[in-house]
Design a protein around this motif. Structure first.
Motif, PDB file in Angstrom:
ATOM      1  N   PRO A 185      37.257  41.362  36.078  1.00 22.83           N
ATOM      2  CA  PRO A 185      35.866  41.117  35.403  1.00 22.83           C
ATOM      3  C   PRO A 185      35.034  42.416  35.257  1.00 22.83           C
ATOM      4  CG  PRO A 185      35.990  39.675  37.347  1.00 22.83           C
ATOM      5  CD  PRO A 185      36.957  40.488  37.505  1.00 22.83           C
ATOM      6  N   ARG A 186      34.823  42.818  33.920  1.00 23.47           N
ATOM      7  CA  ARG A 186      34.283  43.911  33.500  1.00 23.47           C
ATOM      8  C   ARG A 186      32.989  44.297  34.597  1.00 23.47           C
ATOM      9  NH1 ARG A 186      34.444  47.381  29.199  1.00 23.47           N
ATOM     10  NH2 ARG A 186      32.377  48.562  28.628  1.00 23.47           N
ATOM     11  N   GLY A 187      33.032  45.590  34.808  1.00 25.48           N
ATOM     12  CA  GLY A 187      31.805  46.177  35.626  1.00 25.48           C
ATOM     13  C   GLY A 187      32.007  45.954  37.140  1.00 25.48           C
ATOM     14  N   THR A 188      33.291  45.514  37.655  1.00 28.14           N
ATOM     15  CA  THR A 188      33.305  45.373  38.897  1.00 28.14           C
ATOM     16  C   THR A 188      34.105  46.598  39.435  1.00 28.14           C
ATOM     17  OG1 THR A 188      35.379  44.180  38.724  1.00 28.14           O
ATOM     18  CG2 THR A 188      33.515  43.028  38.767  1.00 28.14           C
ATOM     19  N   LEU A 189      34.120  46.603  40.961  1.00 26.14           N
ATOM     20  CA  LEU A 189      34.919  47.492  41.423  1.00 26.14           C
ATOM     21  C   LEU A 189      36.251  47.563  41.197  1.00 26.14           C
ATOM     22  CD1 LEU A 189      34.887  50.104  43.395  1.00 26.14           C
ATOM     23  CD2 LEU A 189      35.311  48.488  45.246  1.00 26.14           C
TER      24      LEU A 189
ATOM     25  N   TRP B 242      37.815  46.461  38.235  1.00 23.03           N
ATOM     26  CA  TRP B 242      37.915  46.944  36.988  1.00 23.03           C
ATOM     27  C   TRP B 242      37.827  48.573  36.931  1.00 23.03           C
ATOM     28  CZ3 TRP B 242      33.661  49.446  34.626  1.00 23.03           C
ATOM     29  CH2 TRP B 242      33.908  49.451  33.104  1.00 23.03           C
ATOM     30  N   LEU B 243      36.732  49.245  37.513  1.00 25.70           N
ATOM     31  CA  LEU B 243      37.094  50.541  37.571  1.00 25.70           C
ATOM     32  C   LEU B 243      38.058  51.228  38.246  1.00 25.70           C
ATOM     33  CD1 LEU B 243      34.735  52.528  37.172  1.00 25.70           C
ATOM     34  CD2 LEU B 243      34.163  52.827  39.254  1.00 25.70           C
ATOM     35  N   TRP B 244      38.527  50.518  39.232  1.00 25.20           N
ATOM     36  CA  TRP B 244      39.887  51.127  40.014  1.00 25.20           C
ATOM     37  C   TRP B 244      40.913  51.116  38.955  1.00 25.20           C
ATOM     38  CZ3 TRP B 244      41.529  54.167  43.408  1.00 25.20           C
ATOM     39  CH2 TRP B 244      43.022  54.246  43.833  1.00 25.20           C
ATOM     40  N   LEU B 245      41.124  50.057  38.333  1.00 25.35           N
ATOM     41  CA  LEU B 245      42.368  49.859  37.061  1.00 25.35           C
ATOM     42  C   LEU B 245      42.151  50.887  36.083  1.00 25.35           C
ATOM     43  CD1 LEU B 245      42.880  46.085  37.251  1.00 25.35           C
ATOM     44  CD2 LEU B 245      44.079  47.535  38.359  1.00 25.35           C
ATOM     45  N   LEU B 246      40.872  51.032  35.728  1.00 27.02           N
ATOM     46  CA  LEU B 246      40.814  52.204  34.780  1.00 27.02           C
ATOM     47  C   LEU B 246      41.185  53.473  35.213  1.00 27.02           C
ATOM     48  CD1 LEU B 246      37.546  51.141  33.107  1.00 27.02           C
ATOM     49  CD2 LEU B 246      39.940  50.951  31.963  1.00 27.02           C
ATOM     50  N   TYR B 247      40.821  53.857  36.462  1.00 20.46           N
ATOM     51  CA  TYR B 247      40.951  55.057  36.905  1.00 20.46           C
ATOM     52  C   TYR B 247      42.438  55.030  37.076  1.00 20.46           C
ATOM     53  CZ  TYR B 247      40.936  58.509  40.765  1.00 20.46           C
ATOM     54  OH  TYR B 247      41.135  59.644  41.595  1.00 20.46           O
TER      55      TYR B 247
ATOM     56  N   LEU C  71      39.733  46.545  47.816  1.00 24.25           N
ATOM     57  CA  LEU C  71      39.587  45.654  46.760  1.00 24.25           C
ATOM     58  C   LEU C  71      39.773  44.037  47.189  1.00 24.25           C
ATOM     59  CD1 LEU C  71      41.867  47.295  44.040  1.00 24.25           C
ATOM     60  CD2 LEU C  71      39.400  47.326  44.148  1.00 24.25           C
ATOM     61  N   LYS C  72      40.364  43.954  48.540  1.00 23.11           N
ATOM     62  CA  LYS C  72      40.323  42.595  48.794  1.00 23.11           C
ATOM     63  C   LYS C  72      39.402  41.810  49.493  1.00 23.11           C
ATOM     64  CE  LYS C  72      44.200  41.756  51.337  1.00 23.11           C
ATOM     65  NZ  LYS C  72      45.095  41.879  52.434  1.00 23.11           N
TER      66      LYS C  72
ATOM     67  N   ARG D 122      35.666  42.208  43.653  1.00 24.26           N
ATOM     68  CA  ARG D 122      34.874  41.620  42.624  1.00 24.26           C
ATOM     69  C   ARG D 122      33.450  41.965  42.495  1.00 24.26           C
ATOM     70  NH1 ARG D 122      38.407  38.251  39.586  1.00 24.26           N
ATOM     71  NH2 ARG D 122      40.377  39.072  39.945  1.00 24.26           N
ATOM     72  N   GLU D 123      33.174  42.880  43.591  1.00 18.25           N
ATOM     73  CA  GLU D 123      31.584  43.225  43.702  1.00 18.25           C
ATOM     74  C   GLU D 123      31.317  43.788  42.486  1.00 18.25           C
ATOM     75  OE1 GLU D 123      29.254  42.466  45.964  1.00 18.25           O
ATOM     76  OE2 GLU D 123      30.592  41.464  47.149  1.00 18.25           O
ATOM     77  N   PRO D 124      30.030  43.700  41.715  1.00 18.31           N
ATOM     78  CA  PRO D 124      29.496  44.676  40.836  1.00 18.31           C
ATOM     79  C   PRO D 124      29.286  45.817  41.258  1.00 18.31           C
ATOM     80  CG  PRO D 124      27.871  43.156  41.421  1.00 18.31           C
ATOM     81  CD  PRO D 124      29.118  42.705  42.014  1.00 18.31           C
ATOM     82  N   LEU D 125      29.286  46.829  40.514  1.00 18.05           N
ATOM     83  CA  LEU D 125      29.452  48.446  40.417  1.00 18.05           C
ATOM     84  C   LEU D 125      28.033  48.632  41.199  1.00 18.05           C
ATOM     85  CD1 LEU D 125      31.404  50.063  37.825  1.00 18.05           C
ATOM     86  CD2 LEU D 125      31.998  49.859  40.242  1.00 18.05           C
ATOM     87  N   SER D 126      27.082  47.803  40.753  1.00 16.68           N
ATOM     88  CA  SER D 126      25.555  48.126  40.984  1.00 16.68           C
ATOM     89  C   SER D 126      25.511  47.926  42.717  1.00 16.68           C
ATOM     90  CB  SER D 126      24.709  47.146  40.571  1.00 16.68           C
ATOM     91  OG  SER D 126      24.895  45.870  40.686  1.00 16.68           O
ATOM     92  N   ARG D 127      26.391  47.246  43.367  1.00 15.62           N
ATOM     93  CA  ARG D 127      26.143  46.936  44.865  1.00 15.62           C
ATOM     94  C   ARG D 127      27.090  48.042  45.641  1.00 15.62           C
ATOM     95  NH1 ARG D 127      26.536  40.548  46.364  1.00 15.62           N
ATOM     96  NH2 ARG D 127      26.091  41.794  48.417  1.00 15.62           N
ATOM     97  N   ILE D 128      27.812  48.879  45.032  1.00 17.00           N
ATOM     98  CA  ILE D 128      28.720  49.766  45.465  1.00 17.00           C
ATOM     99  C   ILE D 128      27.835  51.074  45.683  1.00 17.00           C
ATOM    100  CG2 ILE D 128      30.790  50.973  45.791  1.00 17.00           C
ATOM    101  CD1 ILE D 128      31.111  48.013  45.795  1.00 17.00           C
TER     102      ILE D 128
END
Length: 365
Positions: free
Chosen positions: A65-69, A71-76, A101-102, A106-112
């Motif tokens: 899902p867009r905006g999750t940890l 999602w960001l890792w796959l882009l990185y 990631l396990k 699926r946590e939104p980036l706002s919570r990281i």
């Protein structure tokens, strides 16, 4: 005509095109094919082969899902910043993120946030190296994400890895001369264990580089290899002691240190085998301790910072200076010890002159 090594290294395949051209590629099980665009047997071929084998791992099939940890890792992992990392660093960070990631993929980036990073560091407090690698992984991810305008702030900013205390702070213990002799008696030349040992001791290579170095890296008696961790090239003349061990074998085709079937070892398998060999010899030390022993020996024999960096693939002078400073202190200490000798001090004081005796106050009888 190219000669195919026997037995064939794991996952390495060869096919001939309809134009009669030989093509090499790596494929694990039913995974994707990764072609090796290098001349067979060359250092570039060896490097590409191991990079392809390391890359043969399962990738998530479900779109994050867009905006999750996740999602960001796959882009990185598709970025230039990721490709610029060494294979060893990529693998290390992927192993760390498998666990992250396990539980939080699926946590939104706002919570990281900073609090989440601190909790992750504290959960790994019992193993400081893991805590440090976790922090480095998350910092690399979010530093790139800030530059890519995918997040506003880096939650790792200002957070430092806690340093180990006590014995752990010294790192891997260095092998003593007595321990080296003990291992050599337990594992004489002609054993794979001795090939592993002498490769570590007489080259100073890290485990990942020692696992891949082979005949294709040697020209005119000199090993030339691009190090896995830093990407720096090192050139290491093969000393007579090491050459004698390699001649006695057993060695493999693509790597000197090989399985019983002649196949290259992963660095993890090499580490496990060497640990078992050490325990069988009654020694509780590691391959990295031999690297430190090699650096210590070189520094004690007068190697300069530049020479140590050329051998061990360091840069910046900081690591090499640790060894040269230690060697210099040892030499200065040995040269100055006579200054602590009372006998030397007394005999070195000149006798007072007659004028000094005359001027000295007389003691009462």
């Amino acid at each position: 005509m190219e000669i195919m090594p026997r037995p064939r290294p794991p996952h390495l395949h060869r096919e001939t095109t309809r134009h009669g051209k030989t093509v090499w590629y790596v494929r694990a099980d039913k995974g994707r094919r990764i072609r090796i665009n290098a001349d067979f047997g060359s250092p570039e071929f060896q490097q590409a082969y191991h990079a392809a084998v390391s890359d043969q791992q399962p990738h998530p099939t479900e779109k994050a899902p867009r905006g999750t940890l996740e999602w960001l890792w796959l882009l990185y992992r598709q970025s230039i910043a990721w490709r610029d990392l060494s294979m060893a660093t990529r693998k290390q960070r992927e192993n760390i993120m498998l666990h992250v990631l396990k539980s939080a993929g699926r946590e939104p980036l706002s919570r990281i946030d900073r609090k989440a990073i601190l909790k992750g560091r504290e959960r790994r407090a019992d193993t400081p190296s893991q805590a440090k690698n976790f922090l480095s992984t998350m910092r690399g991810l979010f530093t790139w994400a800030v530059d890519a305008d995918l997040v506003r702030t880096d939650p790792t900013q200002g957070i430092a890895a806690k340093k180990s205390k006590g014995a752990k702070a010294a790192g891997f213990p260095v092998w003593t001369d007595q321990e080296i002799a003990t291992f050599e008696r337990r594992w004489p030349r002609g054993t794979r264990e001795r090939v592993m040992f002498d490769m570590f001791l007489y080259t100073g290579l890290r485990r990942g580089d020692a696992a891949v170095v082979g005949k294709q890296h040697v020209r005119h008696g000199v090993i030339s290899i691009q190090t896995e961790k830093t990407g720096m090239w090192v050139t290491i003349p093969i000393l007579p002691e090491l050459q004698t061990t390699l001649d006695a074998g057993p060695t493999g085709d693509l790597a000197f240190i090989a399985t019983a079937n002649g196949n290259p070892l992963t660095k993890e398998s090499l580490g496990n085998l060497f640990r078992d060999a050490c325990r069988a010899a009654g020694i509780q030390k590691s391959a990295h301790g031999l690297r430190k022993a090699a650096a210590t020996n070189a520094a004690n024999h007068g190697a300069t910072v530049a020479e140590l960096e050329a051998i061990f693939g360091w840069a910046g002078g900081q690591m090499a200076s640790l060894y040269t400073r230690s060697a210099n202190r040892r030499a200065l200490s040995a040269g100055a010890m006579n200054k602590l000798s009372r006998t030397e001090t007394e005999t070195s004081i000149p006798a007072p002159s007659d004028k000094v005796r005359a001027a000295a106050p007389k003691t009462q009888q």
